[in-house]
Design an enzyme around this catalytic site. Structure first.
Site, mmCIF file in Angstrom:
data_model
loop_
_atom_site.group_PDB
_atom_site.id
_atom_site.type_symbol
_atom_site.label_atom_id
_atom_site.label_comp_id
_atom_site.label_asym_id
_atom_site.label_seq_id
_atom_site.Cartn_x
_atom_site.Cartn_y
_atom_site.Cartn_z
ATOM 1 N N LYS A 172 0.866 -1.183 0.000
ATOM 2 C CA LYS A 172 0.000 0.000 0.000
ATOM 3 C C LYS A 172 0.897 1.225 0.000
ATOM 4 O O LYS A 172 1.792 1.355 0.833
ATOM 5 C CB LYS A 172 -0.862 -0.026 1.255
ATOM 6 C CG LYS A 172 -1.595 1.263 1.532
ATOM 7 C CD LYS A 172 -2.506 1.047 2.703
ATOM 8 C CE LYS A 172 -2.954 2.350 3.291
ATOM 9 N NZ LYS A 172 -3.887 2.148 4.385
HETATM 10 C C1 R5P Z 1 -2.298 4.757 7.979
HETATM 11 O O1 R5P Z 1 -1.216 4.206 8.029
HETATM 12 C C2 R5P Z 1 -3.523 3.985 8.019
HETATM 13 O O2 R5P Z 1 -3.168 2.648 7.780
HETATM 14 C C3 R5P Z 1 -4.647 4.330 7.061
HETATM 15 O O3 R5P Z 1 -5.446 3.214 6.976
HETATM 16 C C4 R5P Z 1 -4.205 4.699 5.696
HETATM 17 O O4 R5P Z 1 -3.500 5.871 5.711
HETATM 18 C C5 R5P Z 1 -5.366 4.746 4.671
HETATM 19 O O5 R5P Z 1 -6.295 5.628 5.006
HETATM 20 P P1 R5P Z 1 -6.456 7.029 4.270
HETATM 21 O O6 R5P Z 1 -7.099 6.706 2.942
HETATM 22 O O7 R5P Z 1 -7.362 7.768 5.179
HETATM 23 O O8 R5P Z 1 -5.120 7.644 4.092
#
Ligand code: R5P
Length: 260
Positions: A172
């Site tokens: 990710k």
């Molecule tokens: C951050 O490390 C968290 O895992 C969040 O789940 C991630 O950032 C994804 O969420 P967002 O789309 O709000 O950035």
């Protein structure tokens, strides 16, 4: 890859090779994030449109009814907070035995490439990859970025490739200019985080660009659950990821769903 690993991966990445992961793990370092104060109230209407949920074991146990049929990607890194001195020094916060007990389909762990404690997070990540391998549970590496680091293709390609080299099954990362270079340098599937809340149209454009440039989906949180209409937004994101909708078509879906 053994049967269990393939089976769990197929629960996260759907038959078309794409996925809409709903990230609701923010509380693990941010506390009661806007939109997630009462997690299940926010999550429940979104479940039918998410391919899986990413969250911590505490939220899973206390807020998500066990009868709900949705694959879980369990966040297993943390141990630091937004107000503490070592935000970028996460460690392992759940055992593999507990992950198995919770019947999860995947594990998620943040690596902090370039941060002071980079080595600690990468070595802990390798332990998680070993555990995942032993029990057939895929591991998603989250390429978390500290405030002082630039989210450009050079950095994100470096972090994503390191994650894959250590053993991640999925990565990710963030969308950036020249995103294709990040994808090309990473031999495992990539999903993008949404990041801070931005206008719905811009978030849909970002998701569209990421998919066009090789991402297999999103692991999106705030741009869905902090939207003026989270259900309309996840439907629009879904259309981009699974139906090749253009940003304009997806935004139409958002507006139309919002009126109903
Ligand atoms: C951050 O490390 C968290 O895992 C969040 O789940 C991630 O950032 C994804 O969420 P967002 O789309 O709000 O950035």
């Amino acid at each position: 890859m053994d049967w269990g690993m393939k089976n769990r991966l197929s629960r996260i990445i759907k038959a078309d090779g794409k996925t809409v992961m709903l990230a609701v793990d923010h509380g693990y370092f941010l506390g009661p994030t806007t939109g997630l104060e009462k997690p299940w109230e926010t999550i429940e209407p979104l479940v039918p449109y998410a391919d899986c949920l990413m969250l911590t074991r505490g939220m899973l146990r206390s807020c998500v009814p066990p009868e709900v049929d949705i694959p879980i990607v369990l966040r297993v890194s943390g141990g630091t907070s937004i107000v503490g001195p070592e935000l970028l020094h996460e460690g392992i916060i759940a055992s593999i035995e507990d992950a198995i007990r919770l019947n999860v389909s995947g594990l998620a762990f943040s690596i902090l490439v370039g941060a002071d404690y980079e080595r600690d997070t990468l070595l802990a990540f390798s332990e998680i990859c070993d555990m995942g391998q032993e029990y057939g549970i895929p591991v998603l590496a989250v390429t978390a970025v500290g405030r002082e680091m630039v989210r450009d293709a050079k950095y994100l390609a470096l972090a994503s490739r390191i994650a894959a080299e250590i053993g991640a099954h999925m990565v990710k990362t963030y969308y950036c200019e020249d995103f294709r270079k990040v994808v090309e340098g990473c031999p495992v599937p990539i999903v993008i985080a949404g990041g801070k809340k931005i206008p719905e149209k811009d978030a849909l454009q970002m998701a569209y660009n990421a998919i066009q440039e090789g991402a297999i989906g999103v692991d999106m949180g705030r741009n869905i659950f902090q939207s003026s209409n989270p259900q309309a937004m996840i439907k629009a994101v879904r259309a981009v990821v699974h139906e090749n909708a253009t940003p304009d078509e997806a935004y139409e879906i958002f507006l139309k769903e919002g009126k109903e």
